[in-house]
Design an enzyme around this catalytic site. Structure first.
Site, PDB file in Angstrom:
ATOM      1  N   GLN A  21       0.826  -1.215   0.000  1.00  0.00           N
ATOM      2  CA  GLN A  21       0.000   0.000   0.000  1.00  0.00           C
ATOM      3  C   GLN A  21       0.864   1.271   0.000  1.00  0.00           C
ATOM      4  OE1 GLN A  21      -3.124   0.760  -0.523  1.00  0.00           O
ATOM      5  NE2 GLN A  21      -3.716  -1.355  -0.859  1.00  0.00           N
ATOM      6  N   SER A  22       2.006   1.203  -0.656  1.00  0.00           N
ATOM      7  CA  SER A  22       2.906   2.353  -0.697  1.00  0.00           C
ATOM      8  C   SER A  22       2.302   3.539  -1.450  1.00  0.00           C
ATOM      9  CB  SER A  22       4.208   1.926  -1.379  1.00  0.00           C
ATOM     10  OG  SER A  22       4.971   3.062  -1.754  1.00  0.00           O
ATOM     11  N   ASN A  23       2.270   4.691  -0.794  1.00  0.00           N
ATOM     12  CA  ASN A  23       1.871   5.931  -1.471  1.00  0.00           C
ATOM     13  C   ASN A  23       2.937   6.358  -2.472  1.00  0.00           C
ATOM     14  OD1 ASN A  23      -0.568   6.553   0.132  1.00  0.00           O
ATOM     15  ND2 ASN A  23       0.910   6.729   1.810  1.00  0.00           N
ATOM     16  N   ALA A  76       4.911   4.420  -4.212  1.00  0.00           N
ATOM     17  CA  ALA A  76       4.795   3.613  -5.432  1.00  0.00           C
ATOM     18  C   ALA A  76       3.666   4.148  -6.319  1.00  0.00           C
ATOM     19  CB  ALA A  76       4.553   2.147  -5.064  1.00  0.00           C
TER      20      ALA A  76
END
Ligand SMILES: *Cc1c(COP(=O)(O)O)cnc(C)c1O
Length: 337
Positions: free
Chosen positions: A77-79, A81
């Site tokens: 859930q990387s912002n 990325a």
């Protein structure tokens, strides 16, 4: 910022909200300092957040080197990325994301759903330590670089969180923007709170505060473990950024303090105080904090106000770094059930 290449991706300057109703909810002017929220959740790029500022310098660097593809890593859930995928669209680059997941087939929701919408190629690696954001992704990244080269494409690898010297430049210029706005408002805040993860934001804010003569003390609130290694990373990013800028200023370990009191059980695991902060800020200001970063950062501010640590005559700033897509995940929805 001289002539360092910068590729426009963010909607700047971001506004500042004077959080009057929030201040009232925390005891009003008699007990609570004036709270200004710097709205870097509104940088625009692919639903916004702090990574837009870093990516303006990182994408410019990739293009200057003639890259065809950007590769980056992070949690599922990387912002960072998600915003890298969005930036790649705008810059006409391919994007490959190597994401760490606890599940073999993670749910297609939140940031991961947006990664797909932005057309990024996504590969998964298994999670190792639940306290940390990422797993063993180096081998997979090296493999993607080789594959791209075999296809005749040059790959530019952006480190986790965009936290390199080049990425840190985003918050050197971000600080100049903020300090200018505060000066125009005629305020001299005493603290700036922010959620600190991979530390690129902190590196830029620390160097920026020095160069822009900021009045505030930085109050970074850690959202994940691994402090000693992260302080080194921040120090290197800040000092390498200073070298890129050709300035004398250098930062030290002592300048890179983070508050370790609000991490809870680990990266990405919501805390009761963080969930309370999400409700408080949503219901008073209609501003959305996220469960991973900004809610933990904000819960430190709330704690300090309630403990009377900050004179109510002070002004303080909260840097809202974004993260809203994480609200639209089963994990967060479950906290509301
Ligand atoms: C990445 C991120 C942070 C932390 O920034 P770092 O530079 O990695 O320390 C804070 N808030 C949000 C919403 C983020 O996505």
């Amino acid at each position: 910022m001289g002539d360092l290449p910068r590729y426009p991706l963010a909607t700047l300057p971001t506004p500042i909200t004077d959080a009057v109703r929030l201040r009232d909810a925390l005891g009003g002017p008699a007990r609570c300092p004036r709270i200004l929220i710097k709205r870097d959740d509104l940088t625009g790029l692919g639903l916004g957040g702090n990574k837009a500022r870093k990516l303006e310098y990182l994408i410019a660097d990739a293009l200057a080197l003639g890259a065809h593809t950007v590769i980056t890593t992070g949690a599922v859930q990387s912002n960072h990325a998600r915003m890298t995928a969005a930036a790649a669209c705008i810059a006409g680059l391919r994007c490959v994301l190597v994401l760490t997941s606890r599940y073999e087939v993670p749910a297609l929701e939140g940031n991961l759903l947006l990664d797909r919408l932005f057309g990024a190629e996504v590969r998964f690696v298994p999670a190792e330590d639940p306290m940390l954001a990422v797993g063993r992704d180096e081998e997979m990244v090296a493999e993607v670089v080789r594959e791209e080269a075999a296809a005749g494409r040059l790959a530019y690898v952006i480190p986790v969180g965009g936290s390199s010297a080049v990425g840190a430049l985003g918050y050197v210029s971000g600080t100049a923007e903020l300090v200018g706005q505060l000066r125009d408002m005629g305020v001299a805040p005493t603290r700036l709170y922010f959620g600190s993860g991979s530390r690129g934001t902190q590196a830029g804010l620390t160097l920026g505060a020095r160069l822009s003569h900021a009045t505030y003390k930085l109050w970074g609130v850690a959202v994940s473990a691994g402090e000693p290694e992260k302080i080194e990373r921040a120090k290197k990013a800040a000092n390498d950024a200073a070298a890129l800028l050709g300035v004398e200023a250098r930062v030290d370990r002592e300048d890179l303090f983070t508050d370790q009191g609000f991490i809870g059980e680990g990266y990405g695991i919501p805390t009761p105080a963080g969930l309370e902060a999400i409700d408080l800020v949503a219901r008073t200001e209609a501003i959305l904090l996220d469960p991973v970063y900004t809610s933990k950062g904000f819960s430190a501010l709330v704690r300090h106000v309630r403990d009377g640590d900050i004179p109510p005559t002070d002004t303080i700033v909260f840097l809202h770094t974004g993260g809203v897509p994480a609200l639209f995940t089963r994990e967060f929805v479950a906290t509301r059930a």
